[in-house]
Design a protein around this motif. Structure first.
Motif, mmCIF file in Angstrom:
data_model
loop_
_atom_site.group_PDB
_atom_site.id
_atom_site.type_symbol
_atom_site.label_atom_id
_atom_site.label_comp_id
_atom_site.label_asym_id
_atom_site.label_seq_id
_atom_site.Cartn_x
_atom_site.Cartn_y
_atom_site.Cartn_z
ATOM 1 N N ALA A 94 -3.506 29.249 -0.066
ATOM 2 C CA ALA A 94 -2.587 29.311 1.078
ATOM 3 C C ALA A 94 -1.452 28.306 0.946
ATOM 4 O O ALA A 94 -0.448 28.405 1.644
ATOM 5 C CB ALA A 94 -3.336 29.078 2.386
ATOM 6 N N GLY A 95 -1.614 27.326 0.052
ATOM 7 C CA GLY A 95 -0.571 26.340 -0.185
ATOM 8 C C GLY A 95 -0.956 24.947 0.279
ATOM 9 O O GLY A 95 -1.819 24.775 1.131
ATOM 10 N N VAL A 96 -0.305 23.972 -0.332
ATOM 11 C CA VAL A 96 -0.505 22.573 0.020
ATOM 12 C C VAL A 96 0.821 21.852 -0.163
ATOM 13 O O VAL A 96 1.541 22.099 -1.123
ATOM 14 C CB VAL A 96 -1.627 21.918 -0.837
ATOM 15 N N ASP A 97 1.156 21.008 0.795
ATOM 16 C CA ASP A 97 2.332 20.150 0.697
ATOM 17 C C ASP A 97 1.845 18.748 0.355
ATOM 18 O O ASP A 97 0.938 18.228 1.012
ATOM 19 C CB ASP A 97 3.099 20.101 2.027
ATOM 20 N N LEU A 98 2.437 18.145 -0.671
ATOM 21 C CA LEU A 98 2.074 16.790 -1.084
ATOM 22 C C LEU A 98 3.237 15.852 -0.799
ATOM 23 O O LEU A 98 4.372 16.142 -1.173
ATOM 24 C CB LEU A 98 1.737 16.760 -2.581
ATOM 25 N N LEU A 99 2.946 14.742 -0.150
ATOM 26 C CA LEU A 99 3.951 13.723 0.169
ATOM 27 C C LEU A 99 3.458 12.384 -0.359
ATOM 28 O O LEU A 99 2.268 12.091 -0.290
ATOM 29 C CB LEU A 99 4.142 13.612 1.685
ATOM 30 N N ILE A 100 4.376 11.574 -0.894
ATOM 31 C CA ILE A 100 4.020 10.214 -1.306
ATOM 32 C C ILE A 100 5.022 9.242 -0.696
ATOM 33 O O ILE A 100 6.197 9.553 -0.566
ATOM 34 C CB ILE A 100 3.937 10.050 -2.842
ATOM 35 N N PHE A 101 4.505 8.065 -0.298
ATOM 36 C CA PHE A 101 5.386 7.075 0.326
ATOM 37 C C PHE A 101 4.702 5.716 0.364
ATOM 38 O O PHE A 101 3.479 5.622 0.314
ATOM 39 C CB PHE A 101 5.765 7.498 1.750
ATOM 40 N N ASP A 102 5.538 4.667 0.439
ATOM 41 C CA ASP A 102 5.055 3.316 0.677
ATOM 42 C C ASP A 102 4.778 3.154 2.169
ATOM 43 O O ASP A 102 5.379 3.852 2.992
ATOM 44 C CB ASP A 102 6.101 2.268 0.267
ATOM 45 N N THR A 103 3.893 2.234 2.511
ATOM 46 C CA THR A 103 3.633 1.947 3.916
ATOM 47 C C THR A 103 3.813 0.449 4.172
ATOM 48 O O THR A 103 3.792 -0.358 3.245
ATOM 49 C CB THR A 103 2.200 2.346 4.324
ATOM 50 N N LYS A 104 3.997 0.106 5.450
ATOM 51 C CA LYS A 104 4.036 -1.296 5.860
ATOM 52 C C LYS A 104 3.538 -1.389 7.287
ATOM 53 O O LYS A 104 3.644 -0.452 8.068
ATOM 54 C CB LYS A 104 5.451 -1.871 5.754
ATOM 55 N N GLU A 105 2.943 -2.505 7.594
ATOM 56 C CA GLU A 105 2.482 -2.782 8.962
ATOM 57 C C GLU A 105 3.703 -3.084 9.823
ATOM 58 O O GLU A 105 4.618 -3.766 9.400
ATOM 59 C CB GLU A 105 1.544 -3.987 8.984
ATOM 60 N N VAL A 106 3.706 -2.580 11.036
ATOM 61 C CA VAL A 106 4.802 -2.876 11.980
ATOM 62 C C VAL A 106 4.251 -3.370 13.286
ATOM 63 O O VAL A 106 3.100 -3.188 13.603
ATOM 64 C CB VAL A 106 5.706 -1.653 12.205
ATOM 65 N N MET A 142 0.851 -1.174 0.000
ATOM 66 C CA MET A 142 0.000 0.000 0.000
ATOM 67 C C MET A 142 0.895 1.235 0.000
ATOM 68 O O MET A 142 1.959 1.237 0.600
ATOM 69 C CB MET A 142 -0.896 -0.010 1.240
ATOM 70 N N ALA A 143 0.448 2.279 -0.685
ATOM 71 C CA ALA A 143 1.172 3.550 -0.728
ATOM 72 C C ALA A 143 0.182 4.670 -0.468
ATOM 73 O O ALA A 143 -1.023 4.519 -0.694
ATOM 74 C CB ALA A 143 1.852 3.733 -2.077
ATOM 75 N N LYS A 144 0.690 5.785 0.011
ATOM 76 C CA LYS A 144 -0.162 6.925 0.369
ATOM 77 C C LYS A 144 0.309 8.191 -0.322
ATOM 78 O O LYS A 144 1.507 8.398 -0.528
ATOM 79 C CB LYS A 144 -0.132 7.180 1.879
ATOM 80 N N LEU A 145 -0.656 9.036 -0.636
ATOM 81 C CA LEU A 145 -0.406 10.414 -0.999
ATOM 82 C C LEU A 145 -1.054 11.234 0.110
ATOM 83 O O LEU A 145 -2.242 11.060 0.397
ATOM 84 C CB LEU A 145 -1.041 10.758 -2.342
ATOM 85 N N VAL A 146 -0.264 12.066 0.771
ATOM 86 C CA VAL A 146 -0.775 12.914 1.844
ATOM 87 C C VAL A 146 -0.751 14.348 1.360
ATOM 88 O O VAL A 146 0.278 14.830 0.875
ATOM 89 C CB VAL A 146 0.074 12.771 3.125
ATOM 90 N N ALA A 147 -1.884 15.025 1.473
ATOM 91 C CA ALA A 147 -1.990 16.439 1.131
ATOM 92 C C ALA A 147 -2.217 17.216 2.424
ATOM 93 O O ALA A 147 -3.187 16.965 3.140
ATOM 94 C CB ALA A 147 -3.142 16.673 0.164
ATOM 95 N N LEU A 148 -1.293 18.131 2.718
ATOM 96 C CA LEU A 148 -1.378 18.964 3.920
ATOM 97 C C LEU A 148 -1.746 20.376 3.471
ATOM 98 O O LEU A 148 -0.909 21.119 2.954
ATOM 99 C CB LEU A 148 -0.031 18.972 4.650
ATOM 100 N N TYR A 149 -3.005 20.741 3.664
ATOM 101 C CA TYR A 149 -3.506 22.041 3.214
ATOM 102 C C TYR A 149 -3.315 23.084 4.308
ATOM 103 O O TYR A 149 -3.816 22.920 5.428
ATOM 104 C CB TYR A 149 -4.996 21.943 2.861
ATOM 105 N N LYS A 150 -2.623 24.164 3.969
ATOM 106 C CA LYS A 150 -2.380 25.247 4.920
ATOM 107 C C LYS A 150 -3.667 26.037 5.157
ATOM 108 O O LYS A 150 -4.583 26.006 4.345
ATOM 109 C CB LYS A 150 -1.263 26.137 4.408
ATOM 110 N N LYS A 151 -3.725 26.714 6.308
ATOM 111 C CA LYS A 151 -4.932 27.447 6.694
ATOM 112 C C LYS A 151 -5.237 28.552 5.683
ATOM 113 O O LYS A 151 -4.418 29.436 5.463
ATOM 114 C CB LYS A 151 -4.771 28.045 8.092
ATOM 115 N N PRO A 152 -6.432 28.505 5.084
ATOM 116 C CA PRO A 152 -6.819 29.514 4.094
ATOM 117 C C PRO A 152 -7.346 30.781 4.776
ATOM 118 O O PRO A 152 -7.754 30.755 5.946
ATOM 119 C CB PRO A 152 -7.942 28.822 3.328
ATOM 120 N N ALA A 153 -7.379 31.857 4.024
ATOM 121 C CA ALA A 153 -7.946 33.104 4.540
ATOM 122 C C ALA A 153 -9.442 32.941 4.789
ATOM 123 O O ALA A 153 -9.975 33.468 5.764
ATOM 124 C CB ALA A 153 -7.686 34.241 3.555
ATOM 125 N N ASP A 154 -10.127 32.202 3.914
ATOM 126 C CA ASP A 154 -11.571 31.987 4.032
ATOM 127 C C ASP A 154 -11.836 30.484 4.146
ATOM 128 O O ASP A 154 -11.937 29.780 3.133
ATOM 129 C CB ASP A 154 -12.285 32.583 2.817
#
Length: 102
Positions: free
Chosen positions: A90-102, A1-13
């Motif tokens: 306001a901006g968005v940071d996008l991260l992609i990565f593989d995941t594994k159960e631990v 499984m892999a994930k794309l994480v979008a971190l949206y910064k606080k908007p004005a509205d």
């Protein structure tokens, strides 16, 4: 499984952001080929120390990093990326990565 994480910064509205995100952006993004799951944060996004600079976090699940790359390179992925200019000023940071159960 892999994930794309979008971190949206606080908007004005925040209300305008939420309206566009939930009524327009999610339906566009749900069409990305290979998308297996779509989760978003509920309520304020904080840190263990308190507030954060983020308004919303989205977690998109795919079978692999290759599936993310293929999905984002598709016309549906391009439409999703293009839509960011309509609400994420306001901006968005996008991260992609593989995941594994631990």
């Amino acid at each position: 499984m892999a994930k794309l994480v979008a971190l949206y910064k606080k908007p004005a509205d925040k209300a305008a952001f939420d309206s566009h995100y939930f009524s327009k952006h999610i339906p566009i993004a749900r069409k990305i080929p290979g998308l297996r799951g779509y989760e978003v944060s509920s309520g304020p996004v904080g840190t263990p120390a308190g507030e954060s600079s983020f308004h919303l976090v989205a977690l998109l699940s795919f079978d692999s990093l290759e599936a993310i790359q293929q999905g984002m390179a598709s016309p549906e992925g391009a439409a999703t990326a293009a839509d960011l200019a309509n609400f994420a000023q306001a901006g968005v940071d996008l991260l992609i990565f593989d995941t594994k159960e631990v």
